[in-house]
Design a protein around this motif. Structure first.
Motif, short mmCIF file in Angstrom:
data_model
loop_
_atom_site.label_atom_id
_atom_site.label_comp_id
_atom_site.label_asym_id
_atom_site.label_seq_id
_atom_site.Cartn_x
_atom_site.Cartn_y
_atom_site.Cartn_z
N GLU A 182 0.84 -1.20 0.00
CA GLU A 182 0.00 0.00 0.00
C GLU A 182 0.86 1.24 0.00
OE1 GLU A 182 -3.09 0.15 -0.38
OE2 GLU A 182 -3.72 -1.89 0.04
N SER A 526 -8.49 -8.06 -6.17
CA SER A 526 -8.87 -6.68 -6.40
C SER A 526 -7.71 -5.79 -6.00
CB SER A 526 -10.11 -6.31 -5.60
OG SER A 526 -9.80 -6.31 -4.23
N SER A 527 -7.81 -4.57 -6.40
CA SER A 527 -6.72 -3.66 -6.08
C SER A 527 -7.28 -2.27 -5.88
CB SER A 527 -5.72 -3.66 -7.22
OG SER A 527 -4.63 -2.85 -6.88
N ILE A 528 -6.59 -1.48 -5.08
CA ILE A 528 -7.07 -0.13 -4.86
C ILE A 528 -6.33 0.82 -5.79
CG2 ILE A 528 -7.31 1.70 -3.14
CD1 ILE A 528 -7.42 -0.53 -1.04
N GLY A 532 -8.77 5.64 -4.94
CA GLY A 532 -9.23 5.14 -3.65
C GLY A 532 -10.28 4.06 -3.79
N LEU A 533 -10.81 3.93 -5.00
CA LEU A 533 -11.82 2.91 -5.24
C LEU A 533 -11.17 1.58 -5.56
CD1 LEU A 533 -14.71 4.08 -7.61
CD2 LEU A 533 -14.87 3.07 -5.34
N PRO A 534 -11.75 0.50 -5.05
CA PRO A 534 -11.18 -0.79 -5.42
C PRO A 534 -11.57 -1.14 -6.86
CG PRO A 534 -12.98 -1.07 -3.85
CD PRO A 534 -12.84 0.39 -4.08
N ALA A 535 -10.68 -1.80 -7.56
CA ALA A 535 -10.98 -2.24 -8.92
C ALA A 535 -10.75 -3.74 -8.99
CB ALA A 535 -10.07 -1.53 -9.92
#
Lengths: 568, 160
Positions: A182, A526-528, A532-535
């Protein structure tokens, strides 16, 4: 002694290996008690226990690996240490001189043995010295020490290990690793802001932050890395056993055993490596040493395993100098099994690569080892699951080389961020061979087959991702103009996935999706993103194999009765 | 189904009361991690309508479920009051979107209504008990029901 008995590793036999381990460990241990010796010299008797433990261990282990001379030496050393501990021999210049002499001699012996395991060591000189020294000392005090020799040994040597290593739970390591991931991503976002900043202090600080966070990331990755040596040792054993079982003498050359790899990867790697290696011995090498001799090759089969790092990946190459793979034979088998279509032209290498197609197996009678339905397609699947690649190069009559490529870090991958119906998704770069911008003329629609892309003469099935994912937001009759197609490959078959727009390429930290997420297996995780939104990270290979349900493979245009088997 | 709360001790006595539509619900305070405003969620394709998607909670990715929709209660009240309760169900962390979060309540032992009286139909699968507070009848929501039944069947289908 028959040919099978000649199965030995080029550099080391199994026994040699454990002897080397012993020497290495002994040297390490000896180094770590250096301080104890110094303390002893200054009169601190409490350290004698520590030195005694070392000597006692070395005595036992040396005997176990067959270094009797070392064992005898240590036994004598033990005697001396006991006398010192019970204060029958006091710490004097003379006694210390002897102790250090013995320590140095031990170091020397270990070095000599390291060079040559069968080196003739004669410790009798030292032993005599010790005996003489002990008996020359007048017994100044009665042995009133209640601790027996066995009691001393009860303290296990683990205590020494404690100084050098620290046991940390996997969970803690993972938490740290996630947090570091992160950090890296956050830092890259700040880096973006700094690009458009005029504040020079900010820019400078950001640069430094960038370097620092890179260091932290590398250090954190190192925590998980172990040398591949352990796994390779096990593989060597497998080779040795296989060789004996099939009566095919084999010589193994291993390069790069100190290459490091993530522990999690290494555990999953063992099986595929075993399959490849067994395959090489079973199918790759000629049936008998005589055949090899007639071909002008050495009777002993040569297998080479080399490991190295290359551009953020671990590369493992496994070569054999056997008969190689005949691309035509592979192609014929694939045709017969309906795995490929006659009209599709393939290069020799592409034909050879067909062995990775699910449903493929070269031998009719499945041999005990590499058969039983476990073929290269399963190996391919395993490697894919590690986000890696596998390829093969082969020359008929000369041998084959399998080349595995595995990312060094599993949790951070290179991804392509694409926009689909207003939503951002991430696609693993490793699954994409190229991207193309399309106009309408390159895409045709065939009833029953779907959309087909004409890519430089090649026809590829493509899917519009927004439709496939059931996301509303783009009109299905929208023209393809200006959209991007990700060209991917799975088990030798190429296909395309249409997205609205490609946004950027960046590293993403893969976060595993919890079980309650619907359709979870289609995603790598998933990834942020920077917003800031997870994708969601779409596993294109999985996507493809899911899509094959009920879909007729394009290459079967002239054989409507055959269907592509669902991907593994 | 007997209520587990008829003879509670200590902290188990406390509940977080929230609303779905006009109905009042409660969950054990012990299971509540935090309450947040409704976050932006990333929807996942082919999910049931009550599954809102995944959210980023300070670096951790969680699923968010629209609780009111799941139990098929009509929404009511001010949209601005909508909130998400982050719960921890035996290690599984989820976000539950509700119409509003009301208060922490501390019902007496005698406030609990016997569960036998409540056997009405199939909808009470998620009821773990009921208590009376002031003039309201508050339903204790069984959190385990969020992930059982439909979801598991759904997951099984995908895994096949």
């Amino acid at each position: 002694m028959n040919a099978a008995d000649m199965c030995f590793m080029k550099k080391r036999s199994f026994e040699d290996e454990i002897r080397s381990d012993f020497i290495e460990e002994a040297q390490d241990n000896l180094d770590s008690v250096e301080q104890a010796f110094l303390k002893l010299e200054s009169g601190d008797l409490s350290v004698v226990d520590e030195i005694f433990r070392l000597a006692h261990n070395l005595k036992g282990t040396a005997k176990a690996v067959g270094f009797v001379h070392v064992s005898q030496f240590m036994h004598s050393f033990e005697n001396l240490l006991t006398e010192i501990k019970n204060e029958n021999i006091s710490v004097t210049e003379q006694s210390m001189e002897l102790v250090f002499l013995l320590k140095d001699r031990l170091s020397q012996i270990l070095m000599q043995l390291d060079q040559d395991h069968s080196c003739d060591i004669d410790p009798s000189g030292e032993i005599e010295k010790i005996e003489a020294f002990i008996s020359s000392r007048p017994r100044s005090r009665l042995q009133n020490d209640s601790r027996s020799r066995d009691g001393d040994v009860k303290k296990t040597p683990q205590q020494k290990k404690k100084d050098e290593t620290l046991r940390v739970s996997n969970k803690k390591l993972k938490n740290l690793s996630d947090a570091v991931g992160e950090l890296v991503i956050m830092q890259s976002i700040i880096g973006q802001y700094s690009k458009s900043s005029t504040d020079i202090n900010f820019v400078r600080a950001t640069d430094q932050l960038s370097k620092l966070s890179k260091t932290i990331q590398e250090l954190s990755m190192e925590l998980f890395m172990v040398p591949i040596k352990g796994t390779l040792m096990k593989i060597q054993r497998v080779i040795r056993d296989s060789s004996k079982e099939l009566n095919k003498p084999v010589e193994v050359l291993i390069k790069g055993e100190t290459t490091e790899i993530a522990k999690s990867t290494i555990e999953s790697l063992y099986e595929p490596l075993v399959h490849i290696v067994r395959n090489a011995i079973d199918h790759g090498l000629e049936d008998t040493p005589e055949q090899r001799r007639q071909l002008g090759k050495s009777e002993i089969g040569q297998i080479e395993i080399s490991c190295f790092h290359e551009g953020g990946n671990l590369i493992i190459k496994i070569s054999d100098d056997g008969r190689g793979i005949d691309p035509e034979r592979v192609y014929e088998t694939a045709l017969k099994k309906g795995l490929v279509k006659k009209e599709v032209s393939l290069s020799d290498n592409e034909k050879t690569s067909l062995i990775f197609t699910p449903g493929f197996s070269t031998k009719k009678n499945v041999s005990t080892m590499s058969g039983r339905g476990v073929g290269m397609d399963v190996v391919m699947k395993n490697i894919r699951e590690l986000s890696g690649h596998i390829g093969i190069e082969s020359k008929k009559g000369e041998g084959s080389t399998f080349r595995l490529s595995l990312p060094l870090t599993v949790s951070v991958i290179d991804g392509v961020v694409g926009r689909v119906a207003g939503q951002s998704f991430v696609f693993p770069l490793s699954q994409i061979s190229e991207t193309v911008l399309v106009g309408n003329h390159e895409i045709s629609y065939v009833t029953g087959l779907g959309h087909i892309l004409n890519l430089r003469g090649e026809s590829l099935p493509i899917w519009v991702l927004s439709e496939a994912l059931g996301i509303n937001g783009s009109d299905p009759t929208d023209s393809f103009y200006g959209k991007s197609v990700l060209i991917c490959e799975n088990a030798g078959v190429r296909f395309g996935v249409v997205v609205d727009k490609l946004e950027k390429q960046q590293q993403v930290l893969v976060k595993e999706l919890s079980f309650e997420v619907p359709d979870r297996d289609v995603y790598l995780g998933s990834s942020i993103l920077g917003t800031g939104l997870p994708a969601l990270i779409i596993d294109l290979a999985k996507f493809y194999s899911n899509k094959l349900d009920g879909l007729i493979q394009i290459s079967h245009l002239s054989e409507p009765e055959s269907h592509m088997e669902k991907g593994a | 189904m007997s209520s587990n709360y008829e003879n509670p001790t200590g902290i188990e006595k406390k509940f977080l009361q929230f609303s779905c539509g006009r109905e009042k619900f409660a969950i054990p305070l012990m299971k509540v991690r935090e309450v947040i405003g409704v976050p932006e969620t990333t929807p996942t394709p082919f999910s049931p309508d009550y599954y809102l998607g995944i959210m980023n909670l300070r670096g951790k990715i969680l699923s968010v479920v629209d609780l009111c929709r799941k139990i098929q209660v009509e929404p009511f009240g001010n949209r601005e009051e909508n909130a998400v309760i982050i719960v921890d169900i035996d290690g599984v962390v989820l976000g539950l979107k509700v119409d509003s979060v009301d208060k922490v309540v501390f019902p007496d032992a005698d406030a609990f209504v016997g569960a036998d009286q409540l056997k009405t139909g199939t909808q009470n699968a998620f009821i773990d008990g009921v208590f009376r507070l002031e003039s309201d009848l508050v339903i204790i929501f069984d959190l385990n029901q969020i992930l059982t039944g439909e979801e598991l069947r759904f997951l099984d289908q995908e895994a096949a």
